[in-house]
Design a protein around this motif. Structure first.
Motif, PDB file in Angstrom:
ATOM      1  N   HIS A 118      32.547  74.271  17.351  1.00 12.10           N
ATOM      2  CA  HIS A 118      32.688  75.088  16.144  1.00 12.10           C
ATOM      3  C   HIS A 118      31.793  74.541  15.041  1.00 12.10           C
ATOM      4  O   HIS A 118      31.348  73.398  15.108  1.00 12.10           O
TER       5      HIS A 118
ATOM      6  N   HIS B 213      30.428  70.597   8.776  1.00  8.80           N
ATOM      7  CA  HIS B 213      30.319  69.805  10.004  1.00  8.80           C
ATOM      8  C   HIS B 213      30.146  70.672  11.226  1.00  8.80           C
ATOM      9  O   HIS B 213      30.489  71.848  11.227  1.00  8.80           O
TER      10      HIS B 213
ATOM     11  N   GLU C  61      31.616  66.202  14.241  1.00  8.09           N
ATOM     12  CA  GLU C  61      32.876  65.930  14.924  1.00  8.09           C
ATOM     13  C   GLU C  61      32.541  65.865  16.409  1.00  8.09           C
ATOM     14  O   GLU C  61      31.737  66.670  16.894  1.00  8.09           O
TER      15      GLU C  61
ATOM     16  N   PHE D  76      35.375  61.850  13.725  1.00 12.08           N
ATOM     17  CA  PHE D  76      34.406  62.391  12.761  1.00 12.08           C
ATOM     18  C   PHE D  76      33.435  61.301  12.333  1.00 12.08           C
ATOM     19  O   PHE D  76      33.866  60.193  11.997  1.00 12.08           O
TER      20      PHE D  76
ATOM     21  N   ALA E 179      30.973  70.600  15.280  1.00  8.80           N
ATOM     22  CA  ALA E 179      31.783  69.922  16.290  1.00  8.80           C
ATOM     23  C   ALA E 179      31.104  70.079  17.644  1.00  8.80           C
ATOM     24  O   ALA E 179      30.810  71.192  18.079  1.00  8.80           O
TER      25      ALA E 179
ATOM     26  N   VAL F 151      31.652  74.410  10.771  1.00 12.20           N
ATOM     27  CA  VAL F 151      32.492  74.616   9.599  1.00 12.20           C
ATOM     28  C   VAL F 151      31.641  74.826   8.359  1.00 12.20           C
ATOM     29  O   VAL F 151      30.680  74.086   8.134  1.00 12.20           O
TER      30      VAL F 151
HETATM   31 FE   FE2 Z   1      36.239  70.529  13.075  1.00 11.13          FE
END
Ligand code: FE2
Length: 374
Positions: free
Chosen positions: A180, A263, A342, A329, A265, A182
Motif C-alpha cells: 500500500h 510511506h 514499511e 517502519f 509499504a 499512504v
Molecule cells: Fe502502512
C-alpha cells in the motif's frame, strides 16, 4: 469495528480495471547516488536508464526493480526545470504513483469525465520493442497518477529508456510487491480525497480510523483506507487531528510543503531475513521499547516466528479476524522528515496494524522530540 459506512452512496465498482502498481517515480536531488542507496541498502537491481547518454537532454532517470516493485529515480540537469523546482520545494519525494491498466486512454477519459484534474492526455510511445500508452491525472498535492498500458511492450521499461544493469553485485532482500501507499493530506482534506478515489476511480472505502484509534498523549491523526476492486491498490489517506502538540502528519506537511506520499509499504514473505539485511546495510528503523514484547503474544496469540527473533529486530505483530501480520517502519529515508518505508509480511491479515498504532506513534514522537519538532 473499524469499518464505517459512508452515508453517500457510491457505485463501489472500479471505473476501469487496474492490474497493479506499475512503478513509483521519485524526483530526487541526485538520482545517481539515490540509485546506489536502493541497490546497496534495499537490494534493488538497475534495469533501465534514460539520460544524456541516451539522448535525454534535461533529466536522468534510473529504473530499479525487485520482485514486482519498480522504482524510477529522476533528477533534472538544470535548475530551471520542473523536477528541480519540485525537489527545491518538497525535497526528495514521490511524484508519480503509476497504475498498470489495460487501456490507458479509457482510464484517463473516464477519470477526467468523473472529475479528475488532467495532467497529460494519452500519448503512445514506440520503439523497436513495441508500444506503451501513458496518460496522467493529478491526485493530492503535486502527486500524479499515471496510467500505463503496456500490453504490447517487450522492452526494459518504457520507450526512450535503455536496458541497463547494475554495476555492483546485487543481493536482493526478498521484497515482493507494493502492499500500500499512504498519502498525508492537509487538515480537513481527507474526506475530499477519499471521495475522489470513490467517485473518480470507483474505489471502495475499506476502513476508517479516527483519533480515538490513532492518538497518544500528544498527537492524533485520522485515516481512511480506499482500495480498488481486486484489492491490489490500497491507498490509506491521513490527515492531522487536534492534539496537545504537533502531530507527525503536520510535521510531514510542514517539511514536504504540502500533501504527498508519506510511506510505501513493501511486502516480503520473510520479514526476519528482509529486516536483518536492511539493518546490516545501515537502514534505520523506528524503535519500539522491549516492553512491547512482554505482552504482545497475549494480544496476537500464536505465530510461527520466534518471538526472540522479532524482538531482536524490533518487528511488530498484529492480528485481525483473518490472520496476523508482521511490520516495521524505517525512519525517513532523506533528511527532511517526510517519506519512509514499511516492511510488511502478511500471514492472512488484511488490515494495517491498528494494534501497533499507539506504540508506533510514541516511537515517532521520540524522533520528533529529537528533531525539535514536537
Ligand atoms: Fe502502512
Amino acid at each position: 469495528m473499524d469499518t464505517l459506512t459512508s452515508n453517500k452512496t457510491y457505485t463501489e465498482q472500479d471505473t476501469f480495471p487496474i492490474n497493479g502498481t506499475d512503478y513509483i517515480e521519485f524526483y530526487v536531488g541526485n538520482a545517481k547516488q539515490a540509485a546506489h542507496y536502493y541497490q546497496s541498502a534495499f537490494g534493488f537491481r538497475i534495469v533501465a536508464y534514460r539520460g544524456p547518454e541516451t539522448g535525454a537532454r534535461e533529466t536522468a532517470s534510473y529504473v530499479l526493480q525487485q520482485g514486482k516493485v519498480r522504482f524510477v529515480l529522476t533528477s533534472a540537469l538544470y535548475p530551471d526545470h520542473e523536477v528541480s523546482r519540485h525537489v527545491l520545494q518538497h525535497g526528495d519525494g514521490v511524484k508519480v504513483l503509476a497504475l498498470w491498466v489495460d487501456n490507458a486512454a479509457d482510464a484517463y477519459n473516464k477519470a477526467v469525465e468523473r472529475g479528475a484534474r488532467p495532467f497529460k492526455a494519452p500519448e503512445t510511445m514506440k520503439d523497436e520493442y513495441g508500444e506503451v500508452t501513458i496518460a496522467s491525472i493529478h491526485t493530492y498535492g503535486e502527486t500524479l497518477h499515471t496510467f500505463v498500458e503496456r500490453k504490447h511492450y517487450e522492452g526494459a521499461f518504457l520507450p526512450g529508456f535503455q536496458a541497463r544493469e547494475s554495476l555492483m553485485e546485487i543481493q536482493p532482500i526478498g521484497l515482493k510487491y507494493v502492499d500500500h501507499c499512504v498519502g498525508n493530506v492537509e487538515l480537513g482534506m481527507m474526506n475530499k480525497w477519499v471521495e475522489f478515489y470513490q467517485d473518480v476511480m470507483g474505489f471502495k472505502l475499506l476502513v476508517t480510523f479516527d483519533d480515538k484509534d490513532i492518538s497518544t498523549e500528544y498527537t492524533a491523526l485520522m485515516s481512511k483506507v480506499v482500495s480498488n476492486g481486486n484489492g491490489f491498490i490500497k491507498f490509506p489517506i491521513n490527515e492531522p487531528a487536534q492534539g496537545k502538540k504537533k502531530s507527525q502528519i503536520e510535521e510531514y506537511l510542514d517539511y514536504y510543503h504540502g500533501a504527498g506520499v508519506q510511506h510505501i509499504a513493501l511486502a516480503t514473505d520473510d520479514i526476519i531475513f528482509t529486516v536483518d539485511e536492511l539493518r546490516r546495510r545501515g537502514v534505520e528503523f523506528l524503535y519500539v521499547p522491549e516492553a512491547y514484547y512482554d505482552t504482545v503474544l497475549e494480544r496476537v496469540g500464536e505465530i510461527k516466528e520466534e518471538l526472540e527473533e522479532l524482538k531482536r529486530l524490533n518487528i511488530l505483530i498484529d492480528r485481525d479476524e483473518e490472520g496476523y501480520l508482521l511490520q516495521i517502519f524505517t525512519k525517513p529515508v532523506q533528511d527532511r522528515p517526510t517519506v519512509f518505508y514499511e516492511i510488511i509480511q502478511r500471514e492472512g491479515a488484511r488490515s494495517f496494524g491498528k494494534g501497533n498504532f499507539k506504540a508506533l506513534f510514541e516511537a515517532i514522537e521520540r524522533e520528533q522530540e529529537r528533531r525539535g519538532t514536537l
